[in-house]
Write a protein that holds these residues in place. Structure first.
Motif, PDB file in Angstrom:
ATOM      1  N   LYS A   1       0.831  -1.206   0.000  1.00  0.00           N
ATOM      2  CA  LYS A   1       0.000   0.000   0.000  1.00  0.00           C
ATOM      3  C   LYS A   1       0.869   1.261   0.000  1.00  0.00           C
ATOM      4  O   LYS A   1       0.607   2.207  -0.751  1.00  0.00           O
ATOM      5  N   ARG A   2       1.896   1.273   0.833  1.00  0.00           N
ATOM      6  CA  ARG A   2       2.758   2.447   0.924  1.00  0.00           C
ATOM      7  C   ARG A   2       3.492   2.701  -0.402  1.00  0.00           C
ATOM      8  O   ARG A   2       3.750   3.846  -0.767  1.00  0.00           O
ATOM      9  N   LYS A   3       3.821   1.629  -1.106  1.00  0.00           N
ATOM     10  CA  LYS A   3       4.522   1.770  -2.384  1.00  0.00           C
ATOM     11  C   LYS A   3       3.563   1.990  -3.550  1.00  0.00           C
ATOM     12  O   LYS A   3       4.008   2.171  -4.689  1.00  0.00           O
ATOM     13  N   GLU A   4       2.251   1.942  -3.256  1.00  0.00           N
ATOM     14  CA  GLU A   4       1.214   2.144  -4.274  1.00  0.00           C
ATOM     15  C   GLU A   4       1.433   1.218  -5.471  1.00  0.00           C
ATOM     16  O   GLU A   4       1.495   1.647  -6.634  1.00  0.00           O
ATOM     17  N   THR A   5       1.537  -0.059  -5.181  1.00  0.00           N
ATOM     18  CA  THR A   5       1.841  -1.049  -6.217  1.00  0.00           C
ATOM     19  C   THR A   5       0.612  -1.610  -6.917  1.00  0.00           C
ATOM     20  O   THR A   5       0.735  -2.329  -7.903  1.00  0.00           O
ATOM     21  N   ASN A   6      -0.578  -1.318  -6.398  1.00  0.00           N
ATOM     22  CA  ASN A   6      -1.821  -1.844  -6.971  1.00  0.00           C
ATOM     23  C   ASN A   6      -1.819  -3.376  -6.983  1.00  0.00           C
ATOM     24  O   ASN A   6      -2.262  -4.009  -7.934  1.00  0.00           O
ATOM     25  N   THR A   7      -1.287  -3.943  -5.916  1.00  0.00           N
ATOM     26  CA  THR A   7      -1.258  -5.396  -5.760  1.00  0.00           C
ATOM     27  C   THR A   7      -1.750  -5.755  -4.360  1.00  0.00           C
ATOM     28  O   THR A   7      -1.815  -4.909  -3.472  1.00  0.00           O
ATOM     29  N   VAL A   8      -2.061  -7.034  -4.185  1.00  0.00           N
ATOM     30  CA  VAL A   8      -2.530  -7.506  -2.884  1.00  0.00           C
ATOM     31  C   VAL A   8      -1.615  -8.611  -2.375  1.00  0.00           C
ATOM     32  O   VAL A   8      -0.844  -9.207  -3.128  1.00  0.00           O
ATOM     33  N   ALA A   9      -1.728  -8.875  -1.086  1.00  0.00           N
ATOM     34  CA  ALA A   9      -1.037 -10.006  -0.462  1.00  0.00           C
ATOM     35  C   ALA A   9      -2.108 -10.952   0.062  1.00  0.00           C
ATOM     36  O   ALA A   9      -3.052 -10.524   0.740  1.00  0.00           O
ATOM     37  N   ILE A  10      -1.974 -12.220  -0.264  1.00  0.00           N
ATOM     38  CA  ILE A  10      -2.941 -13.227   0.171  1.00  0.00           C
ATOM     39  C   ILE A  10      -2.229 -14.297   0.979  1.00  0.00           C
ATOM     40  O   ILE A  10      -1.067 -14.624   0.711  1.00  0.00           O
ATOM     41  N   THR A  11      -2.907 -14.801   1.989  1.00  0.00           N
ATOM     42  CA  THR A  11      -2.319 -15.855   2.794  1.00  0.00           C
ATOM     43  C   THR A  11      -3.361 -16.890   3.150  1.00  0.00           C
ATOM     44  O   THR A  11      -4.571 -16.646   3.034  1.00  0.00           O
ATOM     45  N   TYR A  12      -2.889 -18.045   3.569  1.00  0.00           N
ATOM     46  CA  TYR A  12      -3.748 -19.172   3.886  1.00  0.00           C
ATOM     47  C   TYR A  12      -3.360 -19.779   5.233  1.00  0.00           C
ATOM     48  O   TYR A  12      -2.187 -19.844   5.580  1.00  0.00           O
ATOM     49  N   THR A  13      -4.363 -20.209   5.953  1.00  0.00           N
ATOM     50  CA  THR A  13      -4.131 -21.040   7.122  1.00  0.00           C
ATOM     51  C   THR A  13      -5.327 -21.972   7.259  1.00  0.00           C
ATOM     52  O   THR A  13      -6.291 -21.866   6.496  1.00  0.00           O
ATOM     53  N   GLY A  14      -5.265 -22.876   8.212  1.00  0.00           N
ATOM     54  CA  GLY A  14      -6.395 -23.767   8.443  1.00  0.00           C
ATOM     55  C   GLY A  14      -7.212 -23.292   9.628  1.00  0.00           C
ATOM     56  O   GLY A  14      -6.919 -22.253  10.233  1.00  0.00           O
ATOM     57  N   ASP A  15      -8.237 -24.052   9.978  1.00  0.00           N
ATOM     58  CA  ASP A  15      -9.071 -23.659  11.112  1.00  0.00           C
ATOM     59  C   ASP A  15      -8.259 -23.633  12.399  1.00  0.00           C
ATOM     60  O   ASP A  15      -8.510 -22.802  13.282  1.00  0.00           O
ATOM     61  N   GLY A  16      -7.259 -24.490  12.500  1.00  0.00           N
ATOM     62  CA  GLY A  16      -6.403 -24.454  13.681  1.00  0.00           C
ATOM     63  C   GLY A  16      -5.627 -23.154  13.772  1.00  0.00           C
ATOM     64  O   GLY A  16      -5.402 -22.616  14.859  1.00  0.00           O
ATOM     65  N   GLY A  17      -5.225 -22.619  12.619  1.00  0.00           N
ATOM     66  CA  GLY A  17      -4.498 -21.349  12.601  1.00  0.00           C
ATOM     67  C   GLY A  17      -5.343 -20.196  13.104  1.00  0.00           C
ATOM     68  O   GLY A  17      -4.817 -19.206  13.628  1.00  0.00           O
ATOM     69  N   ALA A  18      -6.665 -20.323  12.966  1.00  0.00           N
ATOM     70  CA  ALA A  18      -7.565 -19.264  13.433  1.00  0.00           C
ATOM     71  C   ALA A  18      -7.661 -19.219  14.952  1.00  0.00           C
ATOM     72  O   ALA A  18      -8.287 -18.315  15.514  1.00  0.00           O
ATOM     73  N   SER A  19      -7.044 -20.178  15.619  1.00  0.00           N
ATOM     74  CA  SER A  19      -7.015 -20.196  17.084  1.00  0.00           C
ATOM     75  C   SER A  19      -5.732 -19.586  17.635  1.00  0.00           C
ATOM     76  O   SER A  19      -5.550 -19.525  18.850  1.00  0.00           O
ATOM     77  N   GLN A  20      -4.862 -19.146  16.739  1.00  0.00           N
ATOM     78  CA  GLN A  20      -3.581 -18.585  17.152  1.00  0.00           C
ATOM     79  C   GLN A  20      -3.687 -17.075  17.382  1.00  0.00           C
ATOM     80  O   GLN A  20      -4.460 -16.382  16.717  1.00  0.00           O
ATOM     81  N   GLY A  21      -2.862 -16.561  18.280  1.00  0.00           N
ATOM     82  CA  GLY A  21      -2.835 -15.128  18.522  1.00  0.00           C
ATOM     83  C   GLY A  21      -2.416 -14.342  17.304  1.00  0.00           C
ATOM     84  O   GLY A  21      -2.921 -13.237  17.056  1.00  0.00           O
ATOM     85  N   ASP A  22      -1.491 -14.890  16.521  1.00  0.00           N
ATOM     86  CA  ASP A  22      -1.029 -14.207  15.311  1.00  0.00           C
ATOM     87  C   ASP A  22      -2.188 -13.926  14.357  1.00  0.00           C
ATOM     88  O   ASP A  22      -2.179 -12.931  13.621  1.00  0.00           O
ATOM     89  N   PHE A  23      -3.175 -14.812  14.343  1.00  0.00           N
ATOM     90  CA  PHE A  23      -4.327 -14.650  13.461  1.00  0.00           C
ATOM     91  C   PHE A  23      -5.058 -13.347  13.779  1.00  0.00           C
ATOM     92  O   PHE A  23      -5.333 -12.531  12.899  1.00  0.00           O
ATOM     93  N   TYR A  24      -5.352 -13.125  15.042  1.00  0.00           N
ATOM     94  CA  TYR A  24      -6.087 -11.927  15.455  1.00  0.00           C
ATOM     95  C   TYR A  24      -5.226 -10.670  15.318  1.00  0.00           C
ATOM     96  O   TYR A  24      -5.698  -9.617  14.878  1.00  0.00           O
ATOM     97  N   GLU A  25      -3.973 -10.772  15.692  1.00  0.00           N
ATOM     98  CA  GLU A  25      -3.087  -9.611  15.619  1.00  0.00           C
ATOM     99  C   GLU A  25      -2.881  -9.161  14.178  1.00  0.00           C
ATOM    100  O   GLU A  25      -2.908  -7.964  13.873  1.00  0.00           O
ATOM    101  N   GLY A  26      -2.679 -10.130  13.281  1.00  0.00           N
ATOM    102  CA  GLY A  26      -2.461  -9.795  11.882  1.00  0.00           C
ATOM    103  C   GLY A  26      -3.679  -9.150  11.245  1.00  0.00           C
ATOM    104  O   GLY A  26      -3.573  -8.146  10.530  1.00  0.00           O
ATOM    105  N   MET A  27      -4.852  -9.719  11.495  1.00  0.00           N
ATOM    106  CA  MET A  27      -6.082  -9.140  10.943  1.00  0.00           C
ATOM    107  C   MET A  27      -6.352  -7.754  11.504  1.00  0.00           C
ATOM    108  O   MET A  27      -6.773  -6.844  10.790  1.00  0.00           O
TER     109      MET A  27
END
Length: 361
Positions: free
Chosen positions: A152-178
């Motif tokens: 966004k800061r570089k105004e690249t007109n691109t996105v970043a996508i990531t994947y995890t499983g349902d177990g990953g949604a129980s991690q603190g990193d999941f909430y902090e990142g979102m």
């Protein structure tokens, strides 16, 4: 929050679907604009990946492949979402998400080398916007927030996508990142592939929330639950999330309801200990390949001959990729030491000298 308010929130997250289990269109208004050739390519990739998965499991059992997390059953979720991206977009995968990065451009032999733990498997070509698969559960969520903010800061007109499983949604990193991505309206897409059991724990025991998608509410971002066995629904949801992100509307959390037919990984997991045969049978009827095949056959876009051609091509490609991976130079301790720092600290210089002498004998 009152029970009534909670119920109101949860009721908003109905499963988005375009094709039912019989391959029939049940949501004509949501049909994505894909050409016949693109529809066929989606099917080709799913068939290719199913064959690749079968062969990888066999190679693992033969001791010719290292770490491997089976993907059968999750092809629509993985490949439908990747198909909605542009080449310039960034993918930050988890350890199961190898098909996405291969179809984004990573050579297949490098994927096999990564599975073997060979350093060459992580040497991503400069022109590819992918990160090496993350082993730490959920860590890629925070990384994606950071990458997206940088885009966004570089105004690249691109996105970043990531994947995890349902177990990953129980991690603190999941909430902090979102939360971080939401606060800065970073162009990120977070996909949780809910295959219901993480490693072995039913999703109902991981969270009191009825959906993972509703967790987007707390982060102030868009959330949607998608039929993850429906490749068109996954594509459409990801395409919309990408469009919104590039319009400055912030990130999206996509929960895909899916099912892995095999074990969590080939490292000794036995899914029969925590999944019933009845549940397996129920989800087998939802097979994403069967569903999409019926849809394409109804449009005269797919037949047994086309499928056999893909199967033969996949087998030939895998054979060649394994041959190429086998030809990679054997790893040496000095290689691993040398890759750690540009200028080695004193303790590693000593080890480098020690192992250089050993390896020269």
């Amino acid at each position: 929050m009152s029970t009534r308010t909670l119920e109101q929130v949860e009721s908003q997250f109905e499963t988005f679907q375009i094709l039912n289990e019989e391959g029939e269109v049940v949501n004509e208004a949501a049909m994505p604009e894909l050409s016949d050739e693109q529809l066929q390519e989606l099917m080709r990739r799913m068939v290719y990946t199913r064959i690749w998965d079968q062969r990888a499991i066999s190679l693992n059992r033969q001791g010719r492949l290292g770490f491997y997390a089976p993907v059968a059953g999750q092809e629509a979720s993985m490949l439908g979402s990747q198909f909605a991206l542009e080449k310039k977009d960034w993918i930050l995968p988890g350890y199961r998400d190898i098909p996405q990065i291969v179809f984004h451009g990573l050579p297949l032999h490098q994927a096999f080398l990564w599975s073997r733990g060979h350093f060459a498997g992580g040497q991503i070509p400069d022109e590819l916007n992918i990160m090496i698969p993350q082993i730490i559960i959920g860590a890629q969520i925070i990384q994606t927030a950071g990458v997206a903010l940088g885009l966004k800061r570089k105004e690249t007109n691109t996105v970043a996508i990531t994947y995890t499983g349902d177990g990953g949604a129980s991690q603190g990193d999941f909430y902090e990142g979102m939360n971080f991505a939401g606060a800065y309206k970073a162009p990120a897409i977070f996909i949780v592939q809910n295959n219901r059991f993480a490693i072995s724990v039913p999703v109902e025991k991981q969270s009191a929330a009825k959906t993972i998608a509703q967790k987007a509410v707390a982060a102030g971002i868009e959330g949607i639950q998608v039929d993850g066995m429906d490749v068109l629904a996954v594509y459409a949801a990801t395409k919309d999330a990408r469009t919104r992100a590039l319009a400055g509307e912030g990130p999206t959390l996509i929960e895909t309801l899916t099912y892995r037919y095999g074990p969590h990984t080939m490292a000794g997991d036995d899914p029969t200990r925590y999944r019933s045969s009845d549940l397996d049978d129920e989800w087998t009827k939802k097979d994403p390949l069967v569903r999409f095949r019926k849809f394409l056959e109804g449009k005269n876009l797919w037949n047994e001959e086309k499928e056999n051609e893909v199967v033969d091509q996949a087998k030939a490609d895998i054979k060649e990729a394994i041959k190429e991976a086998d030809a990679a130079p054997k790893q040496k301790v000095t290689d691993l030491i040398g890759f750690m720092f540009e200028d080695l600290p004193s303790n590693l210089r000593e080890q480098m000298e020690e192992y250089t002498a050993k390896e020269s004998k």
